[in-house]
Design a protein around this motif. Structure first.
Motif, PDB file in Angstrom:
ATOM      1  N   GLU A   1      -4.053 -20.268   0.063  1.00 23.27           N
ATOM      2  CA  GLU A   1      -3.304 -21.363  -0.557  1.00 23.27           C
ATOM      3  C   GLU A   1      -1.818 -21.355  -0.225  1.00 23.27           C
ATOM      4  N   ALA A   2      -1.226 -20.171  -0.087  1.00 26.49           N
ATOM      5  CA  ALA A   2       0.230 -20.132   0.063  1.00 26.49           C
ATOM      6  C   ALA A   2       0.674 -18.876   0.793  1.00 26.49           C
ATOM      7  N   ALA A   3       1.902 -18.913   1.295  1.00 21.24           N
ATOM      8  CA  ALA A   3       2.503 -17.760   1.973  1.00 21.24           C
ATOM      9  C   ALA A   3       3.969 -17.663   1.582  1.00 21.24           C
ATOM     10  N   LEU A   4       4.510 -16.472   1.723  1.00 19.76           N
ATOM     11  CA  LEU A   4       5.898 -16.199   1.352  1.00 19.76           C
ATOM     12  C   LEU A   4       6.587 -15.455   2.488  1.00 19.76           C
ATOM     13  N   PHE A   5       7.677 -16.017   2.994  1.00 24.49           N
ATOM     14  CA  PHE A   5       8.445 -15.399   4.075  1.00 24.49           C
ATOM     15  C   PHE A   5       9.302 -14.280   3.488  1.00 24.49           C
ATOM     16  N   CYS A   6       9.134 -13.070   4.022  1.00 23.47           N
ATOM     17  CA  CYS A   6       9.830 -11.890   3.515  1.00 23.47           C
ATOM     18  C   CYS A   6      10.649 -11.243   4.633  1.00 23.47           C
ATOM     19  N   ALA A   7      11.547 -10.373   4.246  1.00 19.47           N
ATOM     20  CA  ALA A   7      12.418  -9.724   5.223  1.00 19.47           C
ATOM     21  C   ALA A   7      11.676  -8.729   6.102  1.00 19.47           C
ATOM     22  N   SER A   8      10.639  -8.089   5.550  1.00 22.55           N
ATOM     23  CA  SER A   8       9.941  -7.034   6.284  1.00 22.55           C
ATOM     24  C   SER A   8       8.543  -6.853   5.720  1.00 22.55           C
ATOM     25  N   SER A   9       7.722  -6.116   6.449  1.00 24.89           N
ATOM     26  CA  SER A   9       6.392  -5.803   5.952  1.00 24.89           C
ATOM     27  C   SER A   9       6.441  -4.846   4.766  1.00 24.89           C
ATOM     28  N   THR A  10       7.407  -3.967   4.748  1.00 23.06           N
ATOM     29  CA  THR A  10       7.558  -3.107   3.568  1.00 23.06           C
ATOM     30  C   THR A  10       7.808  -3.959   2.331  1.00 23.06           C
ATOM     31  N   MET A  11       8.684  -4.951   2.457  1.00 26.09           N
ATOM     32  CA  MET A  11       8.911  -5.848   1.326  1.00 26.09           C
ATOM     33  C   MET A  11       7.632  -6.595   0.968  1.00 26.09           C
ATOM     34  N   GLY A  12       6.917  -7.112   1.980  1.00 24.44           N
ATOM     35  CA  GLY A  12       5.680  -7.840   1.710  1.00 24.44           C
ATOM     36  C   GLY A  12       4.648  -6.985   0.997  1.00 24.44           C
TER      37      GLY A  12
ATOM     38  N   PHE B   1       1.485   4.314   1.884  1.00 29.88           N
ATOM     39  CA  PHE B   1       1.602   5.619   1.235  1.00 29.88           C
ATOM     40  C   PHE B   1       2.692   6.489   1.847  1.00 29.88           C
ATOM     41  N   GLN B   2       2.767   6.537   3.175  1.00 29.09           N
ATOM     42  CA  GLN B   2       3.638   7.517   3.819  1.00 29.09           C
ATOM     43  C   GLN B   2       5.000   6.989   4.255  1.00 29.09           C
ATOM     44  N   TYR B   3       5.117   5.682   4.497  1.00 22.63           N
ATOM     45  CA  TYR B   3       6.324   5.203   5.176  1.00 22.63           C
ATOM     46  C   TYR B   3       7.037   4.055   4.461  1.00 22.63           C
ATOM     47  N   GLU B   4       6.877   3.967   3.147  1.00 28.49           N
ATOM     48  CA  GLU B   4       7.587   2.930   2.411  1.00 28.49           C
ATOM     49  C   GLU B   4       8.414   3.517   1.282  1.00 28.49           C
ATOM     50  N   SER B   5       8.900   4.732   1.531  1.00 24.31           N
ATOM     51  CA  SER B   5       9.895   5.369   0.659  1.00 24.31           C
ATOM     52  C   SER B   5       9.459   5.499  -0.799  1.00 24.31           C
ATOM     53  N   GLY B   6       8.163   5.682  -0.999  1.00 23.02           N
ATOM     54  CA  GLY B   6       7.679   5.836  -2.375  1.00 23.02           C
ATOM     55  C   GLY B   6       7.844   4.583  -3.198  1.00 23.02           C
ATOM     56  N   GLY B   7       7.838   3.425  -2.540  1.00 22.11           N
ATOM     57  CA  GLY B   7       8.122   2.164  -3.217  1.00 22.11           C
ATOM     58  C   GLY B   7       7.187   1.844  -4.360  1.00 22.11           C
ATOM     59  N   ALA B   8       5.901   2.148  -4.218  1.00 26.18           N
ATOM     60  CA  ALA B   8       4.947   1.809  -5.274  1.00 26.18           C
ATOM     61  C   ALA B   8       5.279   2.530  -6.579  1.00 26.18           C
ATOM     62  N   SER B   9       5.695   3.783  -6.460  1.00 28.58           N
ATOM     63  CA  SER B   9       6.064   4.541  -7.659  1.00 28.58           C
ATOM     64  C   SER B   9       7.377   4.044  -8.252  1.00 28.58           C
TER      65      SER B   9
ATOM     66  N   CYS C   1      -5.737   4.064  -1.275  1.00 28.15           N
ATOM     67  CA  CYS C   1      -5.334   3.706   0.089  1.00 28.15           C
ATOM     68  C   CYS C   1      -5.695   4.827   1.065  1.00 28.15           C
ATOM     69  N   HIS C   2      -5.594   4.514   2.334  1.00 29.96           N
ATOM     70  CA  HIS C   2      -5.768   5.489   3.412  1.00 29.96           C
ATOM     71  C   HIS C   2      -4.685   6.563   3.279  1.00 29.96           C
ATOM     72  N   ALA C   3      -5.064   7.823   3.465  1.00 38.39           N
ATOM     73  CA  ALA C   3      -4.122   8.930   3.276  1.00 38.39           C
ATOM     74  C   ALA C   3      -2.948   8.889   4.244  1.00 38.39           C
ATOM     75  N   LYS C   4      -3.123   8.218   5.397  1.00 40.24           N
ATOM     76  CA  LYS C   4      -2.039   8.124   6.375  1.00 40.24           C
ATOM     77  C   LYS C   4      -1.518   6.697   6.508  1.00 40.24           C
ATOM     78  N   SER C   5      -1.764   5.887   5.503  1.00 37.43           N
ATOM     79  CA  SER C   5      -1.354   4.488   5.558  1.00 37.43           C
ATOM     80  C   SER C   5       0.158   4.341   5.456  1.00 37.43           C
ATOM     81  N   HIS C   6       0.635   3.221   5.967  1.00 35.12           N
ATOM     82  CA  HIS C   6       2.061   2.917   5.910  1.00 35.12           C
ATOM     83  C   HIS C   6       2.528   2.806   4.458  1.00 35.12           C
TER      84      HIS C   6
END
Length: 354
Positions: A60-71, A96-104, A89-94
């Protein structure tokens, strides 16, 4: 003042497909883009990009974001409502490992990393064994989101596995988010449409700077209600755009002109992988799209280091050691002559794992 646009066609940097520079055609599209205030919903080029990608995904919709980490982080925040909660998630997923602990940090969510039994991609069996479906007398954080990634280090996640995981998760009322930063590559490699890949996903992130040649940007896609919520959080995260059509125009150009070149890049990666394995190097993962991961274990480490140094003298940049492997990423600005140079340099050095 006259603005001169230099056409950059070749780039001898294998570290990532994010190192590309905008082509003359992309720059011209950016300069010609009509713009408006995107926070007010008035930038026509942003609206065009969002509409086009939403249709591409049949969402239905999309949102333009600055980066995939933001998305990805906006998706997590918009999906989760009542902590404590966990994300499988996958143990080596982006995510989990490469988004600076953003989810937490941003969503108060616990990551539940799972190592795939096949060492490449998650399957429904992996997910089912690790879902947390209740709080076990308040000891645990129930799983409220499953996050997939396609491609993973260049390996394509089979559509059947995605469908089976989605069916399993949805059976428990759990949404599924796809980090499809390089889903463009998966679609180009398999011939499976973006629409088919994301049909069973509740949300998907598509990157514009990984392999697509754009200087910045990603699209988060989902239902209208989900994107409305994500748009609100994007503003909270400081991601409200103003005249962002200049950047959105690059995305529109990339879909038409860069995406179609990916099959050629995949062929170059395959030729590179075949040549290196014939010389005794070992691959960490199958080469299915644009990434070649060479093993840097004790047997191969010295040879890889010599190759990095020799190619540096030739103006070719490798050097990204990625979880015990030397990662070579092919993109649209790597030409055939550069692939030849890597292989002939390795051959001159007499490199071999034997």
């Amino acid at each position: 003042m006259q603005i001169q646009i230099n056409d950059i066609q070749h780039n001898r940097d294998f570290r990532s497909d994010t190192v590309t520079k905008p082509t003359a055609g992309m720059m011209a599209a950016m300069l010609a883009a009509p713009v408006g205030d995107s926070v007010f919903g008035e930038d026509p080029t942003v609206l065009e990009l969002e509409s086009r990608v939403a249709k591409l995904c049949n969402k239905e919709a999309a949102l333009f974001c600055a980066s995939s980490t933001m998305g990805n982080q906006l998706a997590i925040r918009a999906h989760l409502h009542s902590p404590p909660e966990s994300i499988l998630c996958h143990a080596k997923s982006h995510i989990f490992q490469y988004e600076s602990g953003g989810a937490s940090l941003l969503s108060q969510a616990m990551m539940l990393p799972v190592a795939p039994a096949n060492s490449i991609n998650l399957t429904a069996s992996d997910v089912e064994k690790n879902l947390i479906l209740d709080n076990s007398f308040c000891h645990k954080a129930p799983t409220k989101l499953v996050a997939l990634e396609n491609t993973f280090s260049g390996a394509v996640m089979p559509l059947e596995d995605m469908q089976q995981i989605a069916a399993l998760a949805h059976g428990y009322g759990i949404p599924v988010h796809l980090d499809g930063s390089r889903l463009w590559n998966a679609s180009a490699a398999t011939g499976i449409s973006i629409t088919e890949y994301v049909k069973d996903m509740d949300s998907v992130n598509l990157c514009l700077s990984k392999g697509m040649g754009c200087p910045v940007g990603a699209l988060l896609v989902g239902s209208a209600a989900f994107i409305d919520k994500a748009r609100h959080f994007r503003k909270v995260f400081g991601g409200g755009w103003r005249q962002a059509g200049i950047l959105a125009a690059a995305g529109l150009y990339a879909i038409d002109h860069i995406w179609p070149t990916m099959k050629h890049s995949h062929g170059q990666a395959r030729r590179l992988a075949d040549g290196m394995t014939q010389m005794g190097f070992s691959l960490v993962l199958p080469v299915e799209t644009n990434m070649v991961l060479l093993d840097m274990d004790a047997e191969h480490k010295s040879a890889c280091e010599k190759l990095i140094d020799a190619l540096k003298a030739e103006g070719v940049t490798l050097g990204l050691v990625y979880e015990g492997s030397l990662r070579l990423v092919v993109h649209h600005q790597i030409d055939d002559a550069c692939i030849d140079l890597v292989l002939t340099t390795a051959k001159k050095l007499g490199l071999s794992s034997n």
